[in-house]
Design a protein around this motif. Structure first.
Motif, PDB file in Angstrom:
ATOM      1  N   GLN A 141       0.847  -1.192   0.000  1.00 10.36           N
ATOM      2  CA  GLN A 141       0.000   0.000   0.000  1.00 10.36           C
ATOM      3  C   GLN A 141       0.887   1.249   0.000  1.00 10.36           C
ATOM      4  OE1 GLN A 141      -2.991   1.004   3.251  1.00 10.36           O
ATOM      5  NE2 GLN A 141      -4.298   0.020   1.737  1.00 10.36           N
ATOM      6  N   PRO A 142       1.523   1.552  -1.132  1.00  8.92           N
ATOM      7  CA  PRO A 142       2.417   2.711  -1.190  1.00  8.92           C
ATOM      8  C   PRO A 142       1.639   4.022  -1.300  1.00  8.92           C
ATOM      9  CG  PRO A 142       2.359   1.606  -3.313  1.00  8.92           C
ATOM     10  CD  PRO A 142       1.514   0.786  -2.389  1.00  8.92           C
ATOM     11  N   PHE A 143       1.724   4.844  -0.258  1.00 10.81           N
ATOM     12  CA  PHE A 143       1.038   6.129  -0.232  1.00 10.81           C
ATOM     13  C   PHE A 143       1.981   7.302  -0.530  1.00 10.81           C
ATOM     14  CE2 PHE A 143      -2.570   4.929   2.984  1.00 10.81           C
ATOM     15  CZ  PHE A 143      -3.069   4.050   2.043  1.00 10.81           C
ATOM     16  N   GLU A 153      -4.127  14.325   1.102  1.00 13.71           N
ATOM     17  CA  GLU A 153      -3.697  15.470   0.303  1.00 13.71           C
ATOM     18  C   GLU A 153      -2.270  15.268  -0.174  1.00 13.71           C
ATOM     19  OE1 GLU A 153      -2.478  18.167   4.236  1.00 13.71           O
ATOM     20  OE2 GLU A 153      -4.162  18.745   2.969  1.00 13.71           O
ATOM     21  N   GLY A 154      -1.877  16.039  -1.161  1.00 12.04           N
ATOM     22  CA  GLY A 154      -0.505  15.985  -1.646  1.00 12.04           C
ATOM     23  C   GLY A 154      -0.223  14.863  -2.618  1.00 12.04           C
ATOM     24  N   TYR A 155      -1.235  14.384  -3.335  1.00 14.27           N
ATOM     25  CA  TYR A 155      -1.018  13.292  -4.271  1.00 14.27           C
ATOM     26  C   TYR A 155      -0.914  13.827  -5.702  1.00 14.27           C
ATOM     27  CZ  TYR A 155      -2.229  10.214  -0.424  1.00 14.27           C
ATOM     28  OH  TYR A 155      -2.246   9.561   0.787  1.00 14.27           O
ATOM     29  N   ALA A 156       0.208  13.539  -6.335  1.00 17.04           N
ATOM     30  CA  ALA A 156       0.403  13.914  -7.726  1.00 17.04           C
ATOM     31  C   ALA A 156       0.162  12.733  -8.662  1.00 17.04           C
ATOM     32  CB  ALA A 156       1.818  14.459  -7.932  1.00 17.04           C
ATOM     33  N   THR A 157       0.022  11.537  -8.103  1.00 12.32           N
ATOM     34  CA  THR A 157      -0.286  10.365  -8.925  1.00 12.32           C
ATOM     35  C   THR A 157      -1.705  10.507  -9.463  1.00 12.32           C
ATOM     36  OG1 THR A 157       1.207   8.967  -7.651  1.00 12.32           O
ATOM     37  CG2 THR A 157      -0.479   7.863  -8.949  1.00 12.32           C
ATOM     38  N   THR A 158      -1.848  10.388 -10.764  1.00 12.09           N
ATOM     39  CA  THR A 158      -3.141  10.634 -11.393  1.00 12.09           C
ATOM     40  C   THR A 158      -3.659   9.390 -12.112  1.00 12.09           C
ATOM     41  OG1 THR A 158      -2.058  11.457 -13.401  1.00 12.09           O
ATOM     42  CG2 THR A 158      -2.662  13.086 -11.716  1.00 12.09           C
ATOM     43  N   ALA A 159      -4.980   9.308 -12.189  1.00 10.51           N
ATOM     44  CA  ALA A 159      -5.650   8.232 -12.917  1.00 10.51           C
ATOM     45  C   ALA A 159      -6.538   8.867 -13.981  1.00 10.51           C
ATOM     46  CB  ALA A 159      -6.481   7.379 -11.969  1.00 10.51           C
ATOM     47  N   VAL A 160      -6.413   8.393 -15.195  1.00  9.47           N
ATOM     48  CA  VAL A 160      -7.236   8.876 -16.305  1.00  9.47           C
ATOM     49  C   VAL A 160      -8.179   7.745 -16.707  1.00  9.47           C
ATOM     50  CG1 VAL A 160      -7.239   9.722 -18.677  1.00  9.47           C
ATOM     51  CG2 VAL A 160      -5.415  10.418 -17.103  1.00  9.47           C
ATOM     52  N   ALA A 161      -9.476   8.034 -16.688  1.00  8.91           N
ATOM     53  CA  ALA A 161     -10.463   7.012 -17.030  1.00  8.91           C
ATOM     54  C   ALA A 161     -10.356   6.648 -18.510  1.00  8.91           C
ATOM     55  CB  ALA A 161     -11.865   7.510 -16.710  1.00  8.91           C
ATOM     56  N   VAL A 162     -10.291   5.342 -18.773  1.00  7.20           N
ATOM     57  CA  VAL A 162     -10.266   4.822 -20.140  1.00  7.20           C
ATOM     58  C   VAL A 162     -11.238   3.643 -20.187  1.00  7.20           C
ATOM     59  CG1 VAL A 162      -7.878   5.549 -20.567  1.00  7.20           C
ATOM     60  CG2 VAL A 162      -8.335   3.263 -19.624  1.00  7.20           C
ATOM     61  N   GLU A 163     -11.419   3.103 -21.340  1.00 13.73           N
ATOM     62  CA  GLU A 163     -12.329   1.972 -21.473  1.00 13.73           C
ATOM     63  C   GLU A 163     -11.840   0.796 -20.621  1.00 13.73           C
ATOM     64  OE1 GLU A 163     -14.260  -0.983 -24.897  1.00 13.73           O
ATOM     65  OE2 GLU A 163     -12.917   0.664 -25.473  1.00 13.73           O
ATOM     66  N   GLY A 164     -12.674   0.359 -19.716  1.00 11.84           N
ATOM     67  CA  GLY A 164     -12.351  -0.796 -18.891  1.00 11.84           C
ATOM     68  C   GLY A 164     -11.543  -0.515 -17.652  1.00 11.84           C
ATOM     69  N   VAL A 186      -2.294   1.661  -4.827  1.00  8.32           N
ATOM     70  CA  VAL A 186      -1.848   3.052  -4.811  1.00  8.32           C
ATOM     71  C   VAL A 186      -3.040   3.981  -4.635  1.00  8.32           C
ATOM     72  CG1 VAL A 186       0.118   2.495  -6.281  1.00  8.32           C
ATOM     73  CG2 VAL A 186      -1.980   3.366  -7.316  1.00  8.32           C
ATOM     74  N   VAL A 187      -2.795   5.078  -3.941  1.00  8.66           N
ATOM     75  CA  VAL A 187      -3.793   6.135  -3.846  1.00  8.66           C
ATOM     76  C   VAL A 187      -3.465   7.180  -4.905  1.00  8.66           C
ATOM     77  CG1 VAL A 187      -4.444   5.799  -1.434  1.00  8.66           C
ATOM     78  CG2 VAL A 187      -2.443   7.156  -1.972  1.00  8.66           C
ATOM     79  N   CYS A 188      -4.514   7.716  -5.521  1.00  5.86           N
ATOM     80  CA  CYS A 188      -4.332   8.649  -6.618  1.00  5.86           C
ATOM     81  C   CYS A 188      -5.612   9.466  -6.790  1.00  5.86           C
ATOM     82  CB  CYS A 188      -3.997   7.910  -7.915  1.00  5.86           C
ATOM     83  SG  CYS A 188      -5.208   6.644  -8.365  1.00  5.86           S
ATOM     84  N   VAL A 189      -5.580  10.418  -7.695  1.00  6.86           N
ATOM     85  CA  VAL A 189      -6.745  11.250  -7.965  1.00  6.86           C
ATOM     86  C   VAL A 189      -6.965  11.342  -9.466  1.00  6.86           C
ATOM     87  CG1 VAL A 189      -6.557  12.623  -5.849  1.00  6.86           C
ATOM     88  CG2 VAL A 189      -5.330  13.348  -7.907  1.00  6.86           C
ATOM     89  N   VAL A 190      -8.215  11.625  -9.825  1.00  6.84           N
ATOM     90  CA  VAL A 190      -8.575  11.899 -11.209  1.00  6.84           C
ATOM     91  C   VAL A 190      -8.634  13.410 -11.370  1.00  6.84           C
ATOM     92  CG1 VAL A 190     -10.406  11.708 -12.939  1.00  6.84           C
ATOM     93  CG2 VAL A 190      -9.855   9.749 -11.472  1.00  6.84           C
ATOM     94  N   GLU A 191      -8.064  13.921 -12.447  1.00  7.54           N
ATOM     95  CA  GLU A 191      -8.040  15.364 -12.657  1.00  7.54           C
ATOM     96  C   GLU A 191      -9.456  15.939 -12.614  1.00  7.54           C
ATOM     97  OE1 GLU A 191      -6.313  18.701 -15.837  1.00  7.54           O
ATOM     98  OE2 GLU A 191      -6.003  16.553 -16.178  1.00  7.54           O
ATOM     99  N   GLY A 192      -9.612  17.012 -11.829  1.00 10.74           N
ATOM    100  CA  GLY A 192     -10.912  17.645 -11.700  1.00 10.74           C
ATOM    101  C   GLY A 192     -11.808  17.022 -10.650  1.00 10.74           C
ATOM    102  N   ASP A 193     -11.338  15.962 -10.006  1.00 14.76           N
ATOM    103  CA  ASP A 193     -12.115  15.264  -8.985  1.00 14.76           C
ATOM    104  C   ASP A 193     -11.231  15.093  -7.756  1.00 14.76           C
ATOM    105  OD1 ASP A 193     -13.572  13.570  -7.372  1.00 14.76           O
ATOM    106  OD2 ASP A 193     -14.108  12.171  -8.961  1.00 14.76           O
ATOM    107  N   ARG A 197      -8.702   7.934  -4.789  1.00  9.52           N
ATOM    108  CA  ARG A 197      -9.001   6.583  -5.277  1.00  9.52           C
ATOM    109  C   ARG A 197      -7.971   5.603  -4.717  1.00  9.52           C
ATOM    110  NH1 ARG A 197     -12.930   7.245  -9.706  1.00  9.52           N
ATOM    111  NH2 ARG A 197     -13.268   9.499  -9.753  1.00  9.52           N
ATOM    112  N   LEU A 198      -8.379   4.352  -4.578  1.00 12.67           N
ATOM    113  CA  LEU A 198      -7.470   3.271  -4.183  1.00 12.67           C
ATOM    114  C   LEU A 198      -7.518   2.211  -5.276  1.00 12.67           C
ATOM    115  CD1 LEU A 198      -5.575   2.060  -2.000  1.00 12.67           C
ATOM    116  CD2 LEU A 198      -7.590   0.912  -1.048  1.00 12.67           C
ATOM    117  N   LEU A 199      -6.436   2.126  -6.046  1.00 13.33           N
ATOM    118  CA  LEU A 199      -6.382   1.249  -7.212  1.00 13.33           C
ATOM    119  C   LEU A 199      -5.296   0.194  -7.035  1.00 13.33           C
ATOM    120  CD1 LEU A 199      -6.619   3.882 -10.107  1.00 13.33           C
ATOM    121  CD2 LEU A 199      -8.489   2.757  -8.874  1.00 13.33           C
TER     122      LEU A 199
END
Length: 403
Positions: A141-143, A153-164, A186-193, A197-199
């Motif tokens: 669980q790398p945070f 707070e302070g997360y620069a790791t991003t997730a971009v929604a794609v098919e599937g 990993v914990v991350c965020v989606v741009e604009g949201d 997230r925990l993926l």
């Protein structure tokens, strides 16, 4: 006196929790015998993890109905404490694995979710549990990203929604089990949201790389190198919890962020054990325990340990969802008392036991180095906790401080 005796005296022990602690104790001597080797080589303790798996402990926080041992948060804490008495680095990595099962299990059950969100959660966590129980999957669980203190707070790791699913990019530092885990959560965020997230990122994913060497002062067997994620695909089914549930859990179940301290409390007990063994020796009239100066040091050591354990056990006795501000303050205090107490205790042990304790492969020499590492560990580092304790009760915003 054993940890079981102490926990029973504090009202924490149930037959179920006792049975889990006894499983840990049964494999403890083998783990302890390997500790110096793994420390010397800064190598991940795969043999220890094989023993954990054989003992059924990979599923310690998975419900019995799903093939696990069914431990709750307190049961896990006691098991982690016992594990660290034998090998603190193994206990620390075990925490990273077990934390995810706690999050998707007991903690998720206490969260407010829609019927649809809960249905999806149940399906996905069943898959996660099955992978651990039937295939022996190891989770991490790398945070940390080194950007800002805090868990949400302070997360620069991003997730971009794609098919599937998602495409994830970012960098995690001090990622324990970096070369051992089957899935990195990993914990991350989606741009604009802003919701966290925990993926679950599979270790063999294209675009996932392990960076750097690992040659630290202490906790050398944790293999906490950096993870680099470059447009890594994560399937939708590996979003283990609903978007925003992590934020809700951070606010409503903050005890989740003190799990690292259970390993350090166990390490403190290991220091006490090693010092007692040295002082008692063969038990003869000339035993080191007969020296008044060493007796004084031994007394000081037990004061440090008893304070840390008593406060931790009080917090465990009241932990749960939606704690009062005073209860959260005690959790912060427990973190400081343990994470600062561990190196203080280890340093005093070296003084009490003398120069021989400094020579490798002395257990106390290793314990001292391991103990130095806890205070800096995020998200609830000693500095973070002291900052919050310094405002608690004095400023209105102290109760609203992000965890």
């Amino acid at each position: 006196m054993t940890l079981v005796d102490l926990a029973a005296g504090g009202g924490l022990l149930t037959p179920e929790r006792s049975a889990i602690v006894e499983r840990v104790r049964a494999i403890g001597p083998e783990l302890a015998a390997r500790a110096a080797k793994y420390d010397r080589d800064a190598a991940f303790p795969f043999e220890n993890w094989h023993d954990l798996s054989d003992a059924g402990l990979l599923g310690v926080c998975i419900p019995e109905s799903a093939g696990g041992l069914g431990a709750d948060f307190v049961g896990y804490a006691l098991a982690s404490e016992e594990l660290a008495r034998h090998c603190a680095a193994t206990a620390l990595t075990f925490n990273m694995h077990s934390a995810t099962t706690l999050m998707v299990g007991q903690i998720a059950d206490d969260m407010e979710l829609s019927s649809e969100e809960r249905s999806v959660l149940h399906r996905r966590r069943a898959s996660l549990w099955k992978g651990i129980v039937e295939q022996g999957h190891i989770h991490s669980q790398p945070f940390s990203e080194g950007i800002a203190a805090g868990a949400t707070e302070g997360y620069a790791t991003t997730a971009v929604a794609v098919e599937g699913g998602y495409r994830v990019s970012g960098r995690k530092i001090f990622a324990s089990l970096s070369g051992a885990a089957d899935i990195h959560n990993v914990v991350c965020v989606v741009e604009g949201d802003p919701r966290v997230r925990l993926l679950g990122v599979a270790a063999d994913s294209k675009g996932l790389h392990i960076e750097g060497d690992w040659d630290p002062l202490g906790m050398r067997a944790t293999d906490s190198r950096n993870l680099l994620l470059e447009n890594v695909f994560v399937p939708q089914e590996h979003e283990w919890i609903p978007p925003g549930m992590f934020d809700q859990a951070a606010a409503r179940w903050p005890y989740f962020f003190m799990t690292l301290s259970f390993a350090y409390l166990g390490l403190m007990r290991a220091v006490i054990d090693a010092t007692a063994e040295y002082l008692i020796g063969d038990g003869g009239p000339a035993a080191r325990r007969s020296h008044s100066i060493k007796q004084q040091g031994w007394a000081e050591m037990n004061l440090i340990y008893d304070r840390a354990q008593a406060l931790c056990y009080r917090v465990l006795g009241e932990c749960g969802v939606d704690p009062e501000p005073a209860a959260v303050r005690r959790a912060w205090s427990s973190m400081v008392t343990t994470m600062d107490g561990a190196p203080d205790l280890a340093s005093l042990a070296l003084r009490v036991c003398g120069g021989r304790a400094l020579l490798r492969p002395s257990r106390l020499e290793q314990h001292y180095r391991d103990a130095r590492c806890g205070a800096a560990m995020h998200p609830w580092s000693v500095d973070v906790c002291l900052d919050r304790l310094g405002r608690a009760g004095l400023f209105d915003d102290a109760e609203e401080t992000p965890v």
